[in-house]
Design a protein around this motif. Structure first.
Motif, PDB file in Angstrom:
ATOM      1  N   VAL A  22      31.425  66.093  62.015  1.00  0.00           N
ATOM      2  CA  VAL A  22      32.400  66.875  61.762  1.00  0.00           C
ATOM      3  C   VAL A  22      33.369  65.933  60.559  1.00  0.00           C
ATOM      4  O   VAL A  22      34.033  66.675  59.853  1.00  0.00           O
ATOM      5  N   HIS A  23      33.268  64.658  60.364  1.00  0.00           N
ATOM      6  CA  HIS A  23      33.846  63.995  59.412  1.00  0.00           C
ATOM      7  C   HIS A  23      33.676  64.633  57.927  1.00  0.00           C
ATOM      8  O   HIS A  23      34.473  64.822  57.138  1.00  0.00           O
ATOM      9  N   LYS A  24      32.253  64.574  57.740  1.00  0.00           N
ATOM     10  CA  LYS A  24      31.968  65.208  56.441  1.00  0.00           C
ATOM     11  C   LYS A  24      32.325  66.615  56.272  1.00  0.00           C
ATOM     12  O   LYS A  24      32.805  67.096  55.181  1.00  0.00           O
ATOM     13  N   LEU A 194      38.392  53.694  76.933  1.00  0.00           N
ATOM     14  CA  LEU A 194      37.104  53.392  76.134  1.00  0.00           C
ATOM     15  C   LEU A 194      37.014  54.872  75.304  1.00  0.00           C
ATOM     16  O   LEU A 194      36.349  54.465  74.150  1.00  0.00           O
ATOM     17  N   TYR A 195      37.253  55.790  75.712  1.00  0.00           N
ATOM     18  CA  TYR A 195      37.087  57.230  74.876  1.00  0.00           C
ATOM     19  C   TYR A 195      37.804  56.955  73.685  1.00  0.00           C
ATOM     20  O   TYR A 195      37.391  57.173  72.586  1.00  0.00           O
ATOM     21  N   CYS A 196      39.211  56.495  74.005  1.00  0.00           N
ATOM     22  CA  CYS A 196      39.851  56.252  72.516  1.00  0.00           C
ATOM     23  C   CYS A 196      39.474  55.165  71.733  1.00  0.00           C
ATOM     24  O   CYS A 196      39.379  55.184  70.348  1.00  0.00           O
ATOM     25  N   LEU A 197      38.816  54.120  72.347  1.00  0.00           N
ATOM     26  CA  LEU A 197      38.104  53.083  71.430  1.00  0.00           C
ATOM     27  C   LEU A 197      37.090  53.600  70.679  1.00  0.00           C
ATOM     28  O   LEU A 197      36.696  53.548  69.561  1.00  0.00           O
ATOM     29  N   ASP A 198      36.331  54.531  71.425  1.00  0.00           N
ATOM     30  CA  ASP A 198      35.178  55.278  70.819  1.00  0.00           C
ATOM     31  C   ASP A 198      35.356  56.049  69.511  1.00  0.00           C
ATOM     32  O   ASP A 198      35.001  56.020  68.378  1.00  0.00           O
ATOM     33  N   GLN A 199      36.751  56.726  69.703  1.00  0.00           N
ATOM     34  CA  GLN A 199      37.054  57.489  68.667  1.00  0.00           C
ATOM     35  C   GLN A 199      37.555  56.812  67.239  1.00  0.00           C
ATOM     36  O   GLN A 199      37.167  56.958  66.285  1.00  0.00           O
ATOM     37  N   ARG A 200      38.323  55.628  67.764  1.00  0.00           N
ATOM     38  CA  ARG A 200      38.620  54.724  66.524  1.00  0.00           C
ATOM     39  C   ARG A 200      37.366  54.365  65.768  1.00  0.00           C
ATOM     40  O   ARG A 200      37.393  53.919  64.505  1.00  0.00           O
ATOM     41  N   ILE A 201      36.130  53.801  66.585  1.00  0.00           N
ATOM     42  CA  ILE A 201      35.071  53.235  66.110  1.00  0.00           C
ATOM     43  C   ILE A 201      34.462  54.274  64.953  1.00  0.00           C
ATOM     44  O   ILE A 201      34.075  53.899  63.827  1.00  0.00           O
ATOM     45  N   ASN A 202      34.568  55.504  65.541  1.00  0.00           N
ATOM     46  CA  ASN A 202      33.790  56.680  64.656  1.00  0.00           C
ATOM     47  C   ASN A 202      34.740  57.080  63.496  1.00  0.00           C
ATOM     48  O   ASN A 202      34.159  57.519  62.530  1.00  0.00           O
ATOM     49  N   HIS A 308      30.602  58.332  59.392  1.00  0.00           N
ATOM     50  CA  HIS A 308      31.414  58.540  60.641  1.00  0.00           C
ATOM     51  C   HIS A 308      30.798  59.400  61.736  1.00  0.00           C
ATOM     52  O   HIS A 308      29.883  60.158  61.592  1.00  0.00           O
ATOM     53  N   GLY A 309      31.009  59.086  62.901  1.00  0.00           N
ATOM     54  CA  GLY A 309      30.613  59.915  64.156  1.00  0.00           C
ATOM     55  C   GLY A 309      29.013  59.752  64.307  1.00  0.00           C
ATOM     56  O   GLY A 309      28.365  60.522  64.657  1.00  0.00           O
ATOM     57  N   LEU A 326      23.472  62.008  64.329  1.00  0.00           N
ATOM     58  CA  LEU A 326      23.245  62.119  62.849  1.00  0.00           C
ATOM     59  C   LEU A 326      22.158  61.302  62.242  1.00  0.00           C
ATOM     60  O   LEU A 326      21.118  61.861  61.878  1.00  0.00           O
ATOM     61  N   VAL A 327      22.143  59.825  62.498  1.00  0.00           N
ATOM     62  CA  VAL A 327      21.126  59.089  61.835  1.00  0.00           C
ATOM     63  C   VAL A 327      20.308  58.372  63.080  1.00  0.00           C
ATOM     64  O   VAL A 327      19.215  57.630  62.850  1.00  0.00           O
ATOM     65  N   GLN A 328      20.895  58.447  64.361  1.00  0.00           N
ATOM     66  CA  GLN A 328      20.305  58.089  65.532  1.00  0.00           C
ATOM     67  C   GLN A 328      19.927  56.385  65.222  1.00  0.00           C
ATOM     68  O   GLN A 328      18.784  56.115  65.408  1.00  0.00           O
ATOM     69  N   ILE A 329      20.944  55.759  65.172  1.00  0.00           N
ATOM     70  CA  ILE A 329      20.801  54.298  65.064  1.00  0.00           C
ATOM     71  C   ILE A 329      20.332  53.495  66.259  1.00  0.00           C
ATOM     72  O   ILE A 329      20.098  52.507  66.222  1.00  0.00           O
TER      73      ILE A 329
END
Length: 645
Positions: A22-24, A194-202, A308-309, A326-329
């Protein structure tokens, strides 16, 4: 009580959402919101037709801007990111509630359509949606019939557009129905945090070396062209990549094979010689997919040179762990090259000739360099910290296996100590290169969750022991860990009591109970794992067992069988996830920028000269309040690029 704004949007972009994220997708100059459907406090659902020139009502804009108003959507990250881009806003995740997360916490499907089906909603997602999205939300191929246009607009198909508006309204309706169905199971405050933390990381993302990506793809292309040329010269085949032609060539060499899948080709390469062995090695080289992740990075990188994401919150809904996107890290190849920096610098400089001279396999080198494509931004470096043997520590702690806890409070040589217990050999005799240590390691990893001979084999035990020794190895491990084995059976018994008798049972730090047609396991952290519609069944061995409904290996909703040791695996991995989550919250509160995390490891982007690896490790290893007595340890390193230390 806070106001609630329910939202669904339909958008257009010339970037592929599934391929790029979604970011791209939203960063494209062509991106726009077409339709904005909304409901205030469960009232009538309305839609703003932005593509036809309508404006979003001022009332709705004010609700969006008001942080005290709860905005809900299914996969709320999409709505938040797209709304921010289209309207030039900076809406934070704190005021959003994601119904997809709420559903995932009950192990329901990750799609709106899937959740609607499982919950048996009266009004489900409209089946026409996929075709309408293809028509209005994606570029189209110019033809004579459509006047050469490259996208479809409302005026190009008014009837379809009216149906599309109904589709958008229906999605809000479905999301609201889901929330109503799940009203007894709100997202806990800690998980929302934790969801909000996750969103900030992404949203922060992680930088990639675009030049290195380009060189990796170019190097791979040159190498495969060279391998194809050698294969052509060696075999004389018109198309060396053709399975049919290659099987014919092998037949002429006296070798009949029904398959040219990777495993079969590897076996032929190892067990033949001369031209056949060389040809099989060339086929492996031509089919090596070492650049797939480079290509995924190239597709997904945003204008800020960051990905991102990459992470999906609660993506593994059985345990609540994050999933890769996306990249499956989560499944990046490890790097074992002793001269990693040299290989990396040669690739960055485009010295493909030297790479081929210095290394046996170009595809393997490219594969091992994938991690190193992630780089810290200028003026920063990565500090990477991960937990040591976290699952073994949690398992020993939950089951109160005292010798395991004592070992982790001490030297932490769990594999050596396991081997000593299993084979009754003095610890001093089990060195790092000892075959007994290898056996102890394999047994620890394979047997912890009830695994037997098959689990040992899949973990590579036959590299260290004979097949005839496997059964004895399992028994030796179980004899050395009686409390863990007993814990499996206690969990199994408690789960069966919950399903058959709706009886609540506490096993150590875990409580299992039945409620509203589901079995729940309350973890030490207080978080709960859910198992939908559990019931008793008979397994393939003729024994009584539990089955429940969920997304199985087929990626479809269906029956899943479980048992005590498998539930223990869920409990341990979920608890390990909660420990990592607590650590990430602490790190963020101390001002660290988390750019990525993988399993039990965090990656921080830290300015040069600030903080140390030891400081980060100390924060990671702090016990959560609910984990008294759990021996935690973290180790780490720093680097300007990501790698496996």
């Amino acid at each position: 009580m806070a106001q609630v704004l329910s939202i669904d949007i339909e958008t257009y972009s010339d970037v592929s959402l599934p391929d790029c994220g979604v970011h791209k997708y939203a960063a494209s100059d062509a991106f726009e919101i077409l339709l904005f459907a909304y409901s205030v406090d469960g009232g009538k659902i309305k839609t703003a037709d932005l593509a036809s020139g309508e404006s979003l009502p001022e009332e709705v804009m004010q609700l969006l801007l008001d942080d005290t108003v709860i905005k809900t959507a299914f996969n709320a990250a999409f709505e938040r990111i797209c709304i921010n881009k289209h309207f030039g806003l900076s809406l934070k995740p704190e005021s959003f509630r994601c119904t997809a997360v709420q559903a995932a916490m009950l192990t329901l499907p990750l799609s709106l359509e899937g959740v609607g089906e499982v919950l048996g909603l009266d009004r489900k997602k409209m089946s026409e949606g996929k075709e309408l999205i293809r028509y209005f939300c994606m570029p189209c191929r110019p033809t004579k019939a459509n006047g050469g246009r490259t996208r479809n607009r409302p005026q190009d198909a008014p009837e379809k557009w009216e149906l599309f508006k109904k589709y958008c309204i229906r999605d809000v309706d479905v999301e609201m129905q889901i929330r109503q169905k799940l009203v007894k199971f709100p997202i806990p405050d800690r998980e929302q945090e934790l969801y909000c933390l996750d969103q900030r990381i992404n949203d922060r993302g992680i930088m990639v070396d675009e030049g290195m990506i380009g060189h990796a793809v170019a190097c791979d292309l040159i190498y495969k062209e060279s391998a194809s040329k050698k294969a052509y010269e060696l075999s004389g085949l018109e198309n060396p990549n053709s399975v049919q032609q290659l099987k014919g060539w092998l037949s002429e060499k006296g070798i009949e094979t029904y398959s040219l899948a990777k495993a079969a080709v590897e076996e032929l390469a190892a067990n033949t010689d001369g031209e056949v062995s060389e040809m099989m090695k060339l086929r492996l080289a031509m089919s090596k997919t070492s650049v797939k992740k480079y290509e995924a990075m190239d597709r997904s990188v945003c204008p800020d040179k960051r990905l991102h994401g990459l992470l999906q919150f609660y993506g593994a809904n059985r345990t609540g762990r994050w999933a890769g996107r996306l990249v499956q890290i989560h499944n990046l190849p490890q790097n074992h090259l002793p001269d990693l920096e040299l290989a990396r610098s040669l690739l960055k400089e485009g010295r493909y000739d030297l790479l081929e001279i210095l290394y046996d396999s170009i595809p393997e080198v490219l594969s091992e360099l994938i991690r190193t494509t992630f780089i810290a931004k200028p003026g920063c470096r990565f500090i990477v910290s991960d937990f040591s043997a976290i699952e073994a520590r949690v398992m020993g702690w939950l089951a109160n296996e005292q010798w395991v806890l004592e070992e982790f409070w001490g030297a932490g040589k769990i594999y050596e100590q396991t081997a000593s217990k299993m084979f009754h050999i003095p610890l001093a005799e089990i060195t790092k290169g000892s075959p007994y240590r290898a056996r102890g390691k394999v047994a620890s990893l394979a047997c912890q969750y009830g695994g037997a001979e098959g689990a040992l084999t899949s973990m590579g035990a036959l590299n260290y022991v004979k097949e005839s020794e496997l059964k004895g190895l399992v028994q030796s491990w179980r004899s050395a860990n009686p409390h863990i084995v007993n814990y499996w059976y206690q969990i199994d018994s408690a789960a069966k009591a919950a399903v058959k008798e709706h009886r609540q049972t506490t096993v150590g730090l875990v409580t299992i109970y039945y409620r509203s047609g589901m079995m729940f396991i309350r973890l030490p952290s207080g978080r709960e794992l859910a198992y939908v519609k559990p019931r008793m069944t008979v397994n393939r061995f003729g024994s009584e067992s539990i089955c429940y409904e969920g997304i199985g290996l087929s990626k479809k909703w269906g029956k899943i069988e479980t048992y005590g040791a498998k539930l223990c695996e869920n409990i341990v991995q979920a608890t390990a996830r909660d420990i990592l989550a607590e650590s990430m919250l602490r790190l963020e509160k101390k001002g660290f920028d988390i750019v990525c995390h993988v399993h039990d490891e965090v990656v921080l982007e830290v300015p040069e000269g600030i903080s140390t690896v030891e400081e980060v490790n100390e924060v990671m290893a702090l016990q959560p309040e609910w984990a008294t007595g759990l021996p935690l340890k973290a180790a780490g390193f720093e680097s300007t690029f990501y790698k496996k230390d």
